[in-house]
Design a protein around this motif. Structure first.
Motif, PDB file in Angstrom:
ATOM      1  N   LYS A 224       1.035  -1.377   0.245  1.00 53.76           N
ATOM      2  CA  LYS A 224      -0.071   0.124  -0.235  1.00 53.76           C
ATOM      3  C   LYS A 224       0.911   1.430  -0.221  1.00 53.76           C
ATOM      4  O   LYS A 224       1.855   1.372   0.561  1.00 53.76           O
ATOM      5  N   HIS A 225       0.539   1.814  -0.836  1.00 57.65           N
ATOM      6  CA  HIS A 225       1.004   3.645  -0.825  1.00 57.65           C
ATOM      7  C   HIS A 225       0.729   4.183  -1.532  1.00 57.65           C
ATOM      8  O   HIS A 225      -0.913   4.597  -0.528  1.00 57.65           O
ATOM      9  N   LYS A 226       0.907   6.078  -0.582  1.00 56.44           N
ATOM     10  CA  LYS A 226       0.059   7.025  -0.514  1.00 56.44           C
ATOM     11  C   LYS A 226       0.675   8.019  -2.082  1.00 56.44           C
ATOM     12  O   LYS A 226       1.774   8.201  -2.198  1.00 56.44           O
ATOM     13  N   LEU A 227      -0.445   8.620  -1.777  1.00 52.95           N
ATOM     14  CA  LEU A 227      -0.195   9.537  -3.011  1.00 52.95           C
ATOM     15  C   LEU A 227      -0.776  10.804  -2.701  1.00 52.95           C
ATOM     16  O   LEU A 227      -2.289  11.090  -1.912  1.00 52.95           O
ATOM     17  N   ILE A 228       0.165  11.827  -1.761  1.00 48.60           N
ATOM     18  CA  ILE A 228      -0.600  13.381  -1.605  1.00 48.60           C
ATOM     19  C   ILE A 228      -0.218  14.520  -2.251  1.00 48.60           C
ATOM     20  O   ILE A 228       1.093  15.097  -2.846  1.00 48.60           O
ATOM     21  N   LEU A 229      -0.960  15.012  -2.359  1.00 53.36           N
ATOM     22  CA  LEU A 229      -1.443  16.878  -2.799  1.00 53.36           C
ATOM     23  C   LEU A 229      -0.412  17.730  -2.191  1.00 53.36           C
ATOM     24  O   LEU A 229      -0.976  18.023  -1.341  1.00 53.36           O
ATOM     25  N   VAL A 230       0.593  18.574  -2.340  1.00 50.18           N
ATOM     26  CA  VAL A 230       1.024  19.565  -1.924  1.00 50.18           C
ATOM     27  C   VAL A 230       0.643  20.590  -2.262  1.00 50.18           C
ATOM     28  O   VAL A 230       1.308  20.967  -3.210  1.00 50.18           O
ATOM     29  N   ILE A 231       0.227  21.667  -1.970  1.00 48.96           N
ATOM     30  CA  ILE A 231       0.205  23.425  -2.475  1.00 48.96           C
ATOM     31  C   ILE A 231       1.094  24.462  -1.363  1.00 48.96           C
ATOM     32  O   ILE A 231       0.711  24.160  -0.138  1.00 48.96           O
TER      33      ILE A 231
ATOM     34  N   GLY B 133       3.547  23.980   0.124  1.00 52.75           N
ATOM     35  CA  GLY B 133       4.329  23.461   1.246  1.00 52.75           C
ATOM     36  C   GLY B 133       3.392  22.979   2.152  1.00 52.75           C
ATOM     37  O   GLY B 133       3.456  21.997   3.272  1.00 52.75           O
ATOM     38  N   LYS B 134       2.063  22.763   2.029  1.00 56.68           N
ATOM     39  CA  LYS B 134       0.932  22.411   2.427  1.00 56.68           C
ATOM     40  C   LYS B 134       0.225  21.363   2.632  1.00 56.68           C
ATOM     41  O   LYS B 134       0.077  21.103   0.703  1.00 56.68           O
ATOM     42  N   GLU B 135      -0.007  19.671   3.018  1.00 55.84           N
ATOM     43  CA  GLU B 135      -0.554  18.840   2.520  1.00 55.84           C
ATOM     44  C   GLU B 135      -1.264  18.965   2.542  1.00 55.84           C
ATOM     45  O   GLU B 135      -2.378  19.310   3.888  1.00 55.84           O
ATOM     46  N   VAL B 136      -2.607  18.477   1.156  1.00 58.98           N
ATOM     47  CA  VAL B 136      -3.380  19.253   1.114  1.00 58.98           C
ATOM     48  C   VAL B 136      -4.969  18.042   1.109  1.00 58.98           C
ATOM     49  O   VAL B 136      -6.304  18.022   1.842  1.00 58.98           O
ATOM     50  N   LYS B 137      -4.315  17.014   0.316  1.00 55.72           N
ATOM     51  CA  LYS B 137      -4.932  15.877   0.326  1.00 55.72           C
ATOM     52  C   LYS B 137      -3.744  14.664   0.080  1.00 55.72           C
ATOM     53  O   LYS B 137      -2.929  14.413  -0.087  1.00 55.72           O
ATOM     54  N   GLU B 138      -4.739  13.399   0.415  1.00 58.24           N
ATOM     55  CA  GLU B 138      -4.172  12.110   0.153  1.00 58.24           C
ATOM     56  C   GLU B 138      -4.506  10.774  -0.169  1.00 58.24           C
ATOM     57  O   GLU B 138      -6.564  10.851  -0.316  1.00 58.24           O
ATOM     58  N   ILE B 139      -4.415   9.808  -0.541  1.00 59.77           N
ATOM     59  CA  ILE B 139      -5.489   8.768  -1.767  1.00 59.77           C
ATOM     60  C   ILE B 139      -4.591   7.488  -1.464  1.00 59.77           C
ATOM     61  O   ILE B 139      -3.304   8.006  -1.833  1.00 59.77           O
ATOM     62  N   THR B 140      -4.891   6.476  -1.519  1.00 57.55           N
ATOM     63  CA  THR B 140      -4.247   5.029  -1.049  1.00 57.55           C
ATOM     64  C   THR B 140      -3.817   5.023  -2.862  1.00 57.55           C
ATOM     65  O   THR B 140      -4.934   4.988  -3.191  1.00 57.55           O
ATOM     66  N   PHE B 141      -2.989   3.570  -3.384  1.00 60.52           N
ATOM     67  CA  PHE B 141      -3.587   2.925  -4.276  1.00 60.52           C
ATOM     68  C   PHE B 141      -2.280   1.921  -3.747  1.00 60.52           C
ATOM     69  O   PHE B 141      -1.346   1.408  -2.689  1.00 60.52           O
ATOM     70  N   LEU B 142      -3.040   1.187  -4.239  1.00 60.75           N
ATOM     71  CA  LEU B 142      -1.880  -0.910  -4.456  1.00 60.75           C
ATOM     72  C   LEU B 142      -0.556  -0.701  -5.152  1.00 60.75           C
ATOM     73  O   LEU B 142      -1.446  -0.375  -6.191  1.00 60.75           O
ATOM     74  N   LEU B 143       0.821  -1.505  -5.166  1.00 63.15           N
ATOM     75  CA  LEU B 143       1.384  -1.627  -6.056  1.00 63.15           C
ATOM     76  C   LEU B 143       1.296  -2.627  -5.997  1.00 63.15           C
ATOM     77  O   LEU B 143       1.618  -3.290  -5.200  1.00 63.15           O
ATOM     78  N   THR B 144       1.528  -3.456  -7.078  1.00 63.63           N
ATOM     79  CA  THR B 144       1.163  -4.930  -7.052  1.00 63.63           C
ATOM     80  C   THR B 144       2.729  -5.158  -7.624  1.00 63.63           C
ATOM     81  O   THR B 144       4.077  -4.346  -8.508  1.00 63.63           O
ATOM     82  N   LYS B 145       3.402  -6.561  -7.462  1.00 64.67           N
ATOM     83  CA  LYS B 145       4.217  -6.867  -9.058  1.00 64.67           C
ATOM     84  C   LYS B 145       4.054  -7.151 -10.047  1.00 64.67           C
ATOM     85  O   LYS B 145       3.092  -6.720 -10.643  1.00 64.67           O
ATOM     86  N   GLY B 146       4.847  -6.919 -11.492  1.00 67.63           N
ATOM     87  CA  GLY B 146       4.884  -6.845 -12.295  1.00 67.63           C
ATOM     88  C   GLY B 146       4.935  -7.837 -13.334  1.00 67.63           C
ATOM     89  O   GLY B 146       4.801  -8.833 -12.906  1.00 67.63           O
ATOM     90  N   LYS B 147       4.669  -7.620 -14.768  1.00 69.35           N
ATOM     91  CA  LYS B 147       4.179  -8.935 -15.485  1.00 69.35           C
ATOM     92  C   LYS B 147       5.402  -9.850 -15.836  1.00 69.35           C
ATOM     93  O   LYS B 147       6.656  -9.592 -15.541  1.00 69.35           O
TER      94      LYS B 147
END
Length: 370
Positions: free
Chosen positions: A346-353, A355-369
């Motif tokens: 599980k990884h996170k993507l965080i939007l910064v405006i 210098g301030k973190e304003v929004k985040e969302i999680t996603f799953l990084l899986t093994k490649g093909k």
């Protein structure tokens, strides 16, 4: 693209051999070239080939520095006469020769490097002198910071960087980065852009170790000229990326502001290693005043030990006016690269405006093909 190690072609070595022979007529040219190309030359990488050449030159030239260093100088003169340009990466084995042969002869080695660095920069060679002659080297760099030649002035800044990329680590420079500030004071407004760029990179190194030291050096220097302001902003780039409030405020970014409603969405909530993660950002600006914003995003990665680490990426700068609707689509590439290893989870993507973190969302990084 051909690997950089192939700059050491038969043509380059032949040109070098001829220049050496003019400077030192006793050179056994055929034996010298055979020694350079001796096995396992084909298997050697760039730095190993550089080292092979420097070792071979030391082997075939006189050991007495009073003879060796003048031969090197004359060789460089002959190369220049044959059209080889200064500030030449391929010939960085010249300062390496001084590093290897002259470590115990500080004064004579400094005179040699002063000449050689104009032809092929000596910032890597100078590091070993820092380790063995730290105080003397620091004094020499301060003297060089006022040198008439910009190549030597650049060495004063570049060679004393606390975090010089690919350079030999000097623990005391990293522990006490402020010792080079007197050098940088002499050089930050240098007339030569290459010197100013080195100073900016040096200050950026310091900002990673002591953010306030870099900001205190820079903060009262803005406004002298557009060119100098550009260099100073480059010097504080890591401060801006890491949300340093004083530097952000200086550039008119409001570090307390964030849009009231921000959408941050993913095209897919999982992505394979080797693929791209597409995400979308959007918000409406409803304020009357024009606002300057700086946008970045953070990826919070899973590390090998199961903990997390962060890396920030720039999205750009924009002036917002009443009624603006910001809509941005970006793809983050998880392609395999030599400088980063990805680990599934599980990884996170965080939007910064600003210098301030304003929004985040999680996603799953899986093994490649497979």
């Amino acid at each position: 693209m051909e690997p950089l190690k192939y700059i050491y072609s038969e043509t380059l070595i032949a040109q070098l051999t001829n220049a050496l022979a003019k400077a030192h007529p006793k050179l056994e040219k055929d034996r010298f070239q055979k020694s350079v190309f001796a096995s396992p030359w084909k298997d050697l990488e760039l730095k190993e080939r550089m080292s092979r050449i420097s070792d071979t030159i030391i082997e075939f030239l006189p050991k007495d520095l009073d003879l060796l260093f003048p031969i090197l100088k004359n060789t460089i003169d002959h190369l220049r006469q044959n059209g080889v340009a200064d500030f030449n990466f391929a010939y960085m084995f010249f300062p390496e020769i001084v590093q290897k042969a002259g470590l115990s002869e500080f004064s004579r080695s400094m005179k040699a490097l002063e000449f050689i660095t104009v032809f092929s920069s000596a910032e890597y060679a100078i590091r070993i002198f820092y380790l063995h002659h730290h105080k003397d080297t620091n004094k020499q760099m301060l003297v060089w910071s006022k040198h008439k030649n910009p190549g030597v002035r650049r060495l004063a800044s570049e060679g004393s960087r606390p975090l010089l990329p690919w350079g030999l680590g000097v623990p005391d420079l990293k522990k006490n980065p402020g010792q080079s500030l007197s050098i940088l004071e002499n050089l930050w407004d240098d007339e030569d852009e290459v010197v100013r760029r080195s100073v900016a990179n040096h200050l950026n190194d310091i900002s990673k170790l002591d953010p306030d030291m870099t900001w205190n050096f820079c903060k009262n220097k803005f406004g002298k000229s557009k060119e100098l302001d550009k260099s100073l902003k480059h010097a504080v780039r890591t401060l801006l990326k890491r949300g340093h409030k004083q530097s952000l405020t200086h550039f008119s970014y409001d570090t307390e502001w964030s849009p009231t409603k921000v959408s941050l969405s993913l095209e897919k909530d999982s992505v394979r290693i080797g693929e791209k993660l597409e995400f979308h950002i959007g918000f409406d600006y409803k304020e009357k005043k024009t606002r300057k914003i700086r946008m970045e995003y953070l990826i919070e990665f899973v590390l090998a030990n199961g903990k997390t680490g962060r890396k920030i990426f720039q999205l750009g700068e924009k002036n917002l006016n009443l009624g603006d609707k910001l809509a941005l689509t970006k793809k983050h590439n998880f392609a395999l690269i030599t400088t980063r290893t990805y680990y599934p989870g599980k990884h996170k993507l965080i939007l910064v405006i600003n210098g301030k973190e304003v929004k985040e969302i999680t996603f799953l990084l899986t093994k490649g093909k497979k």
